[in-house]
Design a protein around this motif. Structure first.
Motif, short mmCIF file in Angstrom:
data_model
loop_
_atom_site.label_atom_id
_atom_site.label_comp_id
_atom_site.label_asym_id
_atom_site.label_seq_id
_atom_site.Cartn_x
_atom_site.Cartn_y
_atom_site.Cartn_z
N ILE A 11 0.84 -1.20 0.00
CA ILE A 11 0.00 0.00 0.00
C ILE A 11 0.87 1.25 0.00
O ILE A 11 0.62 2.21 -0.74
N THR A 12 1.95 1.24 0.83
CA THR A 12 2.85 2.40 0.87
C THR A 12 3.53 2.62 -0.47
O THR A 12 3.64 3.76 -0.95
N LEU A 13 4.00 1.54 -1.09
CA LEU A 13 4.69 1.65 -2.37
C LEU A 13 3.76 2.17 -3.46
O LEU A 13 4.11 3.11 -4.20
N PHE A 14 2.57 1.61 -3.54
CA PHE A 14 1.63 2.06 -4.57
C PHE A 14 1.19 3.51 -4.33
O PHE A 14 1.05 4.29 -5.27
N THR A 15 0.99 3.86 -3.06
CA THR A 15 0.62 5.24 -2.75
C THR A 15 1.76 6.19 -3.12
O THR A 15 1.52 7.29 -3.67
N GLY A 16 3.01 5.79 -2.81
CA GLY A 16 4.15 6.62 -3.17
C GLY A 16 4.27 6.80 -4.67
O GLY A 16 4.61 7.90 -5.16
N ILE A 17 4.02 5.74 -5.44
CA ILE A 17 4.08 5.86 -6.90
C ILE A 17 3.03 6.83 -7.41
O ILE A 17 3.30 7.68 -8.28
N ILE A 18 1.83 6.73 -6.85
CA ILE A 18 0.76 7.65 -7.27
C ILE A 18 1.13 9.09 -6.92
O ILE A 18 0.94 10.02 -7.73
N ILE A 19 1.66 9.30 -5.68
CA ILE A 19 2.06 10.66 -5.28
C ILE A 19 3.16 11.18 -6.19
O ILE A 19 3.15 12.35 -6.62
N MET A 20 4.14 10.33 -6.51
CA MET A 20 5.26 10.76 -7.35
C MET A 20 4.79 11.12 -8.76
O MET A 20 5.20 12.14 -9.33
N ILE A 21 3.91 10.29 -9.33
CA ILE A 21 3.41 10.58 -10.68
C ILE A 21 2.63 11.89 -10.67
O ILE A 21 2.79 12.74 -11.57
N THR A 22 1.79 12.07 -9.63
CA THR A 22 1.01 13.31 -9.56
C THR A 22 1.91 14.53 -9.38
O THR A 22 1.75 15.55 -10.06
N SER A 23 2.87 14.43 -8.45
CA SER A 23 3.77 15.56 -8.21
C SER A 23 4.62 15.86 -9.43
O SER A 23 4.84 17.04 -9.78
N LEU A 24 5.13 14.81 -10.09
CA LEU A 24 5.94 15.01 -11.29
C LEU A 24 5.14 15.68 -12.40
O LEU A 24 5.63 16.59 -13.09
N SER A 25 3.90 15.26 -12.56
CA SER A 25 3.05 15.86 -13.59
C SER A 25 2.82 17.34 -13.31
O SER A 25 2.94 18.19 -14.21
N LEU A 26 2.50 17.65 -12.06
CA LEU A 26 2.27 19.05 -11.70
C LEU A 26 3.54 19.88 -11.86
O LEU A 26 3.50 21.03 -12.33
N THR A 27 4.70 19.30 -11.49
CA THR A 27 5.97 20.02 -11.63
C THR A 27 6.29 20.30 -13.08
O THR A 27 6.69 21.42 -13.46
N LEU A 28 6.15 19.29 -13.95
CA LEU A 28 6.45 19.47 -15.36
C LEU A 28 5.52 20.50 -16.01
O LEU A 28 5.95 21.32 -16.82
N VAL A 29 4.24 20.45 -15.62
CA VAL A 29 3.29 21.42 -16.17
C VAL A 29 3.66 22.84 -15.76
O VAL A 29 3.64 23.77 -16.56
N SER A 30 4.01 22.99 -14.46
CA SER A 30 4.37 24.33 -13.99
C SER A 30 5.66 24.83 -14.64
O SER A 30 5.77 26.00 -15.02
N MET A 31 6.65 23.94 -14.82
CA MET A 31 7.90 24.34 -15.49
C MET A 31 7.65 24.68 -16.95
O MET A 31 8.22 25.65 -17.48
N TYR A 32 6.81 23.90 -17.60
CA TYR A 32 6.50 24.17 -19.01
C TYR A 32 5.81 25.52 -19.17
O TYR A 32 6.16 26.32 -20.03
N ASN A 33 4.84 25.76 -18.31
CA ASN A 33 4.13 27.04 -18.39
C ASN A 33 5.04 28.22 -18.07
O ASN A 33 4.93 29.30 -18.67
N ALA A 34 5.96 28.03 -17.10
CA ALA A 34 6.88 29.11 -16.75
C ALA A 34 7.82 29.44 -17.89
O ALA A 34 8.17 30.60 -18.11
N ARG A 35 8.24 28.41 -18.63
CA ARG A 35 9.16 28.65 -19.75
C ARG A 35 8.45 29.21 -20.97
O ARG A 35 9.03 29.97 -21.73
N LYS A 36 7.21 28.80 -21.18
CA LYS A 36 6.48 29.22 -22.38
C LYS A 36 5.76 30.55 -22.21
O LYS A 36 5.45 31.20 -23.19
N GLN A 37 5.50 30.89 -20.98
CA GLN A 37 4.76 32.14 -20.77
C GLN A 37 5.66 33.32 -21.13
O GLN A 37 6.82 33.34 -20.77
N LEU A 38 5.09 34.24 -21.78
CA LEU A 38 5.85 35.44 -22.15
C LEU A 38 6.06 36.30 -20.92
O LEU A 38 5.10 36.71 -20.27
N ILE A 39 7.33 36.47 -20.57
CA ILE A 39 7.67 37.27 -19.41
C ILE A 39 8.32 38.56 -19.91
O ILE A 39 9.37 38.52 -20.57
N THR A 40 7.65 39.62 -19.70
CA THR A 40 8.17 40.92 -20.14
C THR A 40 9.12 41.46 -19.08
O THR A 40 8.74 41.59 -17.92
#
Length: 403
Positions: A11-40
């Motif tokens: 249960i701990t391992l599967f929960t950790g995998i789910i947390i890691m996938i969710t956190s990684l997805s959110l991190t990649l999305v935020s990094m992608y948006n930060a790089r693509k957003q036009l920053i004046t």
């Protein structure tokens, strides 16, 4: 390898995998948006005498464009800045600051993701340990349960969840198993107890013929009649006891003469207790018939009458058997001049294996099953049975109703 892990670790391992996938997805999305957003990035170089003058650049994905969207390199920016303000240091410093901030954001996002995943797995482990505690108790209980301690039960969970449902199901299973074992033990004991009486009657009849050298043909016929009747009862007892263990069984009923049945039972038991010289008195208000399973009814009255013989006076006692008319059938009363039953024990005599006087019951061959079977048969027939007793004897009353 996963199958070798404990359920808690899985249960701990599967929960950790789910947390890691969710956190990684959110991190990649935020990094992608930060790089693509036009920053004046507004780079303000103060011009002497004109503090409100400035030039603007746009930084996107580490590339630099002028305000009209044309990509520039640092040299061009510096040259433009030199031509306009003769000062490129501030511009280069501002662009490098934006790039460094972007790298710091990416690094901090990844570190935060790892920390969140680690803490998530730790909390998942602790919660799994607490949540699975009832399962561990269930496993421990199951490991220690045998046929000798089926009364063991798990404590009920306060939470109404799947674990609570599993605990209740386990306790219900133990109730059913315990009931099945008790039925088997009771059946074995009842069978031994009930088979013993007809065998004893047959044995007593045969011994009477062996002792009496002057027995004639009529004596033999009488004994053979008793033997035949009891052999038939032996054949029926097993089937009837099996019926008693099945609460939903249906009984084969027939019209039974209560008077005849009571007299036959008493006559069969006389040779067995001939040394007591017990007098039997009958009082019938008429000929009574009741529709019921004959063999079971015979078991009921046989146990009551045999107890009247067994616990009677050692010499010169009596047994009074009477049948009276009632609105729904008849009432059979069996009164003896025996040792009686203390008032404090009257509520316990119907329990299996209960003996008022253990030493006396053992001496007389009693094991505390006769009256429990009487009560069980009466309940199956929906007959009422009661008892009153004192030191001068006992009186059992059975109100017979057509089944």
């Amino acid at each position: 390898m996963i199958k070798r892990l404990s359920f808690k670790m899985r249960i701990t391992l599967f929960t950790g995998i789910i947390i890691m996938i969710t956190s990684l997805s959110l991190t990649l999305v935020s990094m992608y948006n930060a790089r693509k957003q036009l920053i004046t990035v507004t780079v303000s170089d103060e011009i002497p005498g004109n503090a409100d003058s400035y030039v603007s650049y746009v930084v996107e994905d580490t590339n630099i464009y002028d305000i009209e969207g044309v990509e520039l390199n640092e040299a061009e920016i510096a040259g433009e800045n030199d031509s306009m303000y003769d000062d490129s240091v501030t511009t280069r410093y501002s662009v490098n600051t934006v790039r460094a901030a972007s790298r710091r954001f990416n690094i901090s996002s990844i570190v935060s993701m790892l920390i969140v995943t680690a803490f998530g797995m730790l909390f998942a482990y602790l919660l799994a340990d607490k949540s699975l505690k009832p399962v561990k108790e269930l496993n421990d209980a199951a490991m220690h349960i045998t046929e000798k301690n089926l009364e063991l039960r798990l404590p009920e969970c306060e939470a109404k969840d799947e674990i609570s449902s599993l605990t209740n199901a386990f306790n219900s299973m133990l109730d059913r198993l315990n009931g099945a074992f008790e039925n088997q033990k009771l059946f074995s004991s009842n069978a031994a107890h009930e088979l013993k009486t007809p065998v004893a009657v047959i044995k007593a009849g045969i011994q009477a013929l062996e002792i009496d050298e002057n027995s004639d043909i009529e004596d033999y016929r009488e004994v053979f009649t008793i033997i035949r009747r009891n052999v038939n009862r032996l054949a029926d007892i097993v089937d009837e006891l099996l019926m008693l263990t099945n609460k939903n069984c249906s009984f084969s009923c027939s019209e039974v003469s209560v008077n005849t049945m009571l007299m036959e039972i008493a006559d069969d038991l006389k040779p067995k207790y001939s040394d007591k010289d017990i007098r039997i008195e009958y009082k019938f208000d008429g000929e009574f018939f009741v529709r019921c399973p004959e063999t079971l009814a015979c078991r009921l009255f046989s146990n009551l009458i045999e107890n009247a013989f067994k616990y009677n006076k050692s010499k010169g006692g009596y047994i009074k058997i009477s049948v009276e008319d009632t609105d729904e059938g008849c009432a059979v009363k069996i009164i003896d001049s025996g040792i009686g039953i203390p008032a404090s024990e009257l509520d316990n005599i119907w329990e299996a294996f209960y003996c008022v006087d253990s030493s006396r019951s053992k001496k007389l061959g009693g094991v505390g099953l006769g009256l429990s079977l009487v009560k069980e048969i009466a309940d199956c027939f929906k007959w009422d049975i009661s008892v009153c007793s004192d030191e001068t004897g006992s009186e059992f009353t059975v109100e017979c109703i057509d089944v």
